[in-house]
Design a protein around this motif. Structure first.
Motif, short mmCIF file in Angstrom:
data_model
loop_
_atom_site.label_atom_id
_atom_site.label_comp_id
_atom_site.label_asym_id
_atom_site.label_seq_id
_atom_site.Cartn_x
_atom_site.Cartn_y
_atom_site.Cartn_z
N TRP A 222 0.76 -0.91 0.07
CA TRP A 222 0.13 0.39 0.61
C TRP A 222 1.34 1.51 0.31
O TRP A 222 1.83 1.22 0.29
CB TRP A 222 -0.81 -0.16 1.30
N THR A 223 0.36 2.15 -0.83
CA THR A 223 0.91 3.64 -0.84
C THR A 223 0.41 4.80 0.24
O THR A 223 -1.00 4.63 -0.13
CB THR A 223 1.53 3.72 -1.87
N ILE A 224 1.04 5.64 0.81
CA ILE A 224 -0.10 6.46 0.98
C ILE A 224 -0.53 7.75 0.24
O ILE A 224 0.34 7.97 -0.61
CB ILE A 224 1.42 7.75 1.93
N ALA B 93 2.96 0.85 2.98
CA ALA B 93 2.89 -0.53 4.23
C ALA B 93 2.93 -1.99 3.27
O ALA B 93 2.41 -1.90 1.96
CB ALA B 93 1.98 -0.27 4.99
N THR B 94 3.66 -2.68 3.90
CA THR B 94 3.77 -3.59 3.32
C THR B 94 3.02 -5.00 3.40
O THR B 94 3.72 -4.86 4.91
CB THR B 94 5.21 -4.21 2.40
N ILE B 95 1.37 -5.72 4.57
CA ILE B 95 1.15 -5.66 5.07
C ILE B 95 0.82 -7.70 4.53
O ILE B 95 0.29 -7.97 3.24
CB ILE B 95 -0.59 -5.50 4.79
N ASP B 96 0.39 -8.30 5.42
CA ASP B 96 0.39 -9.75 5.47
C ASP B 96 -0.24 -10.47 6.49
O ASP B 96 -0.22 -10.40 7.48
CB ASP B 96 1.75 -10.79 5.68
N PRO C 284 -14.72 5.21 -7.42
CA PRO C 284 -14.99 4.80 -8.50
C PRO C 284 -14.13 4.67 -9.71
O PRO C 284 -14.82 3.89 -11.04
CB PRO C 284 -15.69 6.14 -8.83
N TRP C 285 -12.98 4.94 -9.55
CA TRP C 285 -12.23 4.69 -10.45
C TRP C 285 -11.41 2.67 -10.71
O TRP C 285 -10.94 2.70 -11.82
CB TRP C 285 -10.76 5.50 -10.60
N GLY C 286 -12.71 2.90 -9.45
CA GLY C 286 -11.89 0.59 -9.83
C GLY C 286 -10.58 0.80 -8.98
O GLY C 286 -10.12 -0.49 -9.00
N ASN C 287 -9.89 1.70 -7.94
CA ASN C 287 -9.11 1.47 -7.13
C ASN C 287 -9.08 1.38 -5.66
O ASN C 287 -10.18 2.25 -5.10
CB ASN C 287 -7.87 3.12 -6.86
N GLY D 24 -3.23 3.63 -1.63
CA GLY D 24 -3.90 2.50 -2.66
C GLY D 24 -2.94 1.52 -2.94
O GLY D 24 -1.80 1.76 -2.01
N LYS D 25 -3.57 0.43 -2.80
CA LYS D 25 -3.38 -0.51 -2.73
C LYS D 25 -2.89 -0.82 -4.11
O LYS D 25 -3.21 -0.88 -5.00
CB LYS D 25 -4.21 -2.16 -2.79
N GLN D 26 -1.27 -1.75 -4.34
CA GLN D 26 -0.21 -1.40 -5.43
C GLN D 26 -0.56 -2.76 -6.42
O GLN D 26 -0.67 -3.62 -5.67
CB GLN D 26 0.95 -1.47 -5.42
N ALA D 27 -0.47 -2.91 -7.45
CA ALA D 27 -0.66 -3.95 -8.05
C ALA D 27 -0.24 -4.98 -8.09
O ALA D 27 1.51 -4.47 -8.43
CB ALA D 27 -1.18 -3.31 -9.86
#
Length: 182
Positions: free
Chosen positions: A12-14, A44-47, A132-135, A179-182
């Motif tokens: 995730w990125t702020i 963050a990197t979350i597991d 609304p943009w799918g993020n 935001g979650k990174q792809a």
């Protein structure tokens, strides 16, 4: 929450446009002064399956402080406080993550003015949503209370009525949308 929800697994990125990295401190013993930083990054990197292997990091531009008062902001950037010219970054990097009831506690190294100390940040999870943009977005609110003197930040002035102009205790407040990174 006994563990992270499964949909939090990932990096995730702020989202700087929808987050606040700030602080609050008592002034003249009677009122609270708040400030924020306008330039920062982190994530963050979350597991979810193994929360203790998760990590977070934040890097703040020390000169981007904004308390709504230019003179005060200049003083905070000076050697009396965090000496932003010689120490342009305030950083936090987690060293451990644990679940404590409904909260997540990250312990990590907080560096201010070139000095590093361990700090616990307690986080409340706000949820996950798709914009609304799918993020995919997630919300987190973190708080910690530190003593600025632990970082060698001791400038103050005595008050006629007793006490000091600025409290040693500072509350850190991180209201984060990531935001979650792809």
């Amino acid at each position: 929450m006994s563990a992270f929800p499964a949909d939090l697994t990932g990096t995730w990125t702020i989202d700087e446009g929808h987050s606040t990295v700030g602080f609050a401190v008592k002034h003249a013993v009677v009122a609270t002064t708040r400030g924020k930083f306008t330039s920062y990054s982190g994530g963050a990197t979350i597991d979810a399956a193994s929360p203790e292997s998760s990590s977070i990091w934040v890097e703040i531009d020390a000169a981007s402080v904004d308390t709504g008062n230019e003179q005060r902001d200049g003083h905070l950037k000076s050697p009396d406080f965090w000496n932003a010219e010689e120490n342009p970054k305030i950083t936090f990097k987690s060293t451990s993550v644990k679940i404590a009831g409904d909260e997540v506690v990250t312990t990590g190294d907080l560096t201010i003015g070139g000095k590093t100390n361990a700090v616990d940040i307690t986080w409340e999870f706000g949820g996950v949503a798709k914009d609304p943009w799918g993020n995919v977005k997630a919300g987190f609110e973190g708080t910690a209370t530190i003593n600025r003197s632990d970082w060698g930040i001791t400038w103050n002035a005595a008050l006629e009525t007793g006490g000091f102009l600025i409290s040693d205790k500072v509350k850190l407040v991180l209201e984060i949308e990531a935001g979650k990174q792809a």
